[in-house]
Design an enzyme around this catalytic site. Structure first.
Site, PDB file in Angstrom:
ATOM      1  N   TYR A 101       0.864  -1.195   0.000  1.00  0.00           N
ATOM      2  CA  TYR A 101       0.000   0.000   0.000  1.00  0.00           C
ATOM      3  C   TYR A 101       0.891   1.232   0.000  1.00  0.00           C
ATOM      4  O   TYR A 101       1.826   1.334   0.793  1.00  0.00           O
ATOM      5  CB  TYR A 101      -0.874  -0.001   1.259  1.00  0.00           C
ATOM      6  N   GLU A 190      -3.781   7.425  -3.876  1.00  0.00           N
ATOM      7  CA  GLU A 190      -3.612   6.172  -3.133  1.00  0.00           C
ATOM      8  C   GLU A 190      -3.474   5.012  -4.105  1.00  0.00           C
ATOM      9  O   GLU A 190      -4.250   4.897  -5.051  1.00  0.00           O
ATOM     10  CB  GLU A 190      -4.826   5.947  -2.223  1.00  0.00           C
TER      11      GLU A 190
END
Ligand code: GDP
Ligand code: MN
Length: 380
Positions: A101, A190
């Site tokens: 991530y 993101e």
């Protein structure tokens, strides 16, 4: 403004962040054609402005064009958290060895960009922050210094990424993501997951991208990406007229000048036991046409039973707003009871104008609280 995954990936691509090749499709036939062009197995991905598509059945692997067509049929029309799927992104399927991530957001507290990186990717970042906070590496970037590679290395070591090739690729991506974030005036970029393929290649498999609305004038190409069909019809009409409007689910229509005042009005309506039907900000101007447009949009919502009009005039003048209200009542035949509270510049002149015309459905109150109480009574 939130972007779809495929739009975010297009921007990633412009800044050199590796993404998979893909095509947009709106019908099963187009999905099949896209899969044929891409060749090999593909992934059929629902394009909706909400997360958690995977869990909701909005992401499916397909091993042939026929299969892609079938999967597209299943996904199109699906309701994912209240968003109906109308578009699909067909992408060359990736093999995944690891899911990481990586994100960069704007941290208002420190007034700096904040990177977060963890090898616990694929799941919601809030979950990682709660259950395994040590696995989450953070890095603030000073906007004056800009991003420096040594900071990126600190982030990568902090997340425990040990493979030298991965380290190099991720360092490159972090630097490019920072440039992308700054140059597009984003408030969030993101990548979840950032994958490592079995061959050791690092790539962005998803994108969540939010651009600052107030900077869109600098980015006409991004502003154009806005999908008006994704908004409720009232909000679309408001946007076309330049009115800031958000639909809510109560009965008391709300109009004010300035976002802060409108937010306070929502609170006061709730405080006196009512439910706001909308957020609507007239902005600083408050000219007659603006009032006409806003009142039309608010009163078009069938749930609205009364309208409270809360004006604190600094730059705006209450007499001008009063003229706008009277003009709107003339032009639009709004029959809802309207409660007006004026304060600030020319408040008395404004009230005098309203008193003189005295339309039967208009009620003037002296304070925000009284106006809210009256509007809630009238909506009952
Ligand atoms: P989200 O659920 O909305 O966050 O959508 P993502 O694009 O992040 O996809 C969710 C999950 O689907 C990913 O974490 C992957 O595990 C899986 N996935 C997505 N694309 C691919 C792909 O190309 N290959 C494989 N094997 N899995 C994928
Ligand atoms: Mn994701």
């Amino acid at each position: 403004m939130d972007l779809y995954e495929y739009q975010g990936k297009e921007l990633f691509g412009r800044f050199g962040i590796p993404v998979s090749e893909g095509r947009l499709a709106t019908t099963p036939g187009e999905a099949r054609a896209a899969a044929e062009q891409l060749g090999g197995p593909v992934v059929v991905k629902a394009q909706v402005l909400t997360g958690g598509r995977g869990k909701a059945g909005g992401i499916k692997l397909a091993d042939s064009p026929e299969d892609a067509e079938r999967k597209a049929e299943e996904i199109l029309g699906l309701d994912i958290n209240g968003h109906v799927v109308r578009k699909l992104w067909i992408e060359q399927a990736s093999e995944i060895a690891n899911e990481y991530y990586l994100s960069v957001t704007f941290d208002r507290g420190t007034k700096k960009a904040l990177f977060m990186l963890t090898t616990e990717g694929g799941i919601e970042i809030e979950e990682v922050a709660e259950n395994n906070p040590d696995a989450l590496a953070r890095l603030h970037v000073d906007p004056l210094e800009g991003f420096q590679p040594y900071q990126g290395r600190r982030l990568i070591y902090g997340a425990g990424i040990a493979d030298p090739s991965e380290q190099m690729q991720i360092l490159d991506i972090v630097g490019k993501l920072y440039t992308c974030f700054v140059q597009t005036d984003a408030v969030l970029c993101e990548i979840n997951p950032l994958i490592v393929t079995p061959g050791g290649e690092v790539r962005a498999l998803d994108s969540k991208f939010t651009v600052d609305d107030n900077a869109l004038y600098k980015h006409p190409d991004i502003a154009e990406m806005r999908d008006l069909e994704a908004y409720p019809p009232e909000e679309r009409a408001a946007r076309e007229k330049g009115v800031t409007y958000v639909k809510l689910d109560g009965e008391v229509g709300i109009l004010g000048n300035g976002a802060g005042l409108v937010m306070s009005t929502l609170d006061v309506i709730a405080l006196v036991g009512g439910r706001p039907a909308n957020f609507c900000d007239l902005g600083g101007g408050g000219d007659a046409q603006g009032v006409v447009d806003a009142l039309e949009i608010i009163s078009a919502d069938p749930q609205v039973r009364s309208i409270v009009f809360n004006i604190f005039a600094g730059i705006t003048r209450c007499d001008v707003v009063a003229q706008g209200i009277l003009q709107a009542l003339d032009e639009t035949k709004i029959e809802h009871p309207i409660v007006v509270r004026f304060d600030g510049t020319n408040a008395e002149e404004g009230r005098a104008l309203l008193a003189e015309a005295a339309p039967p459905n208009l009620h003037v109150e002296a304070t925000m609280l009284d106006a809210a109480k009256r509007a809630v009574e009238l909506a009952a």
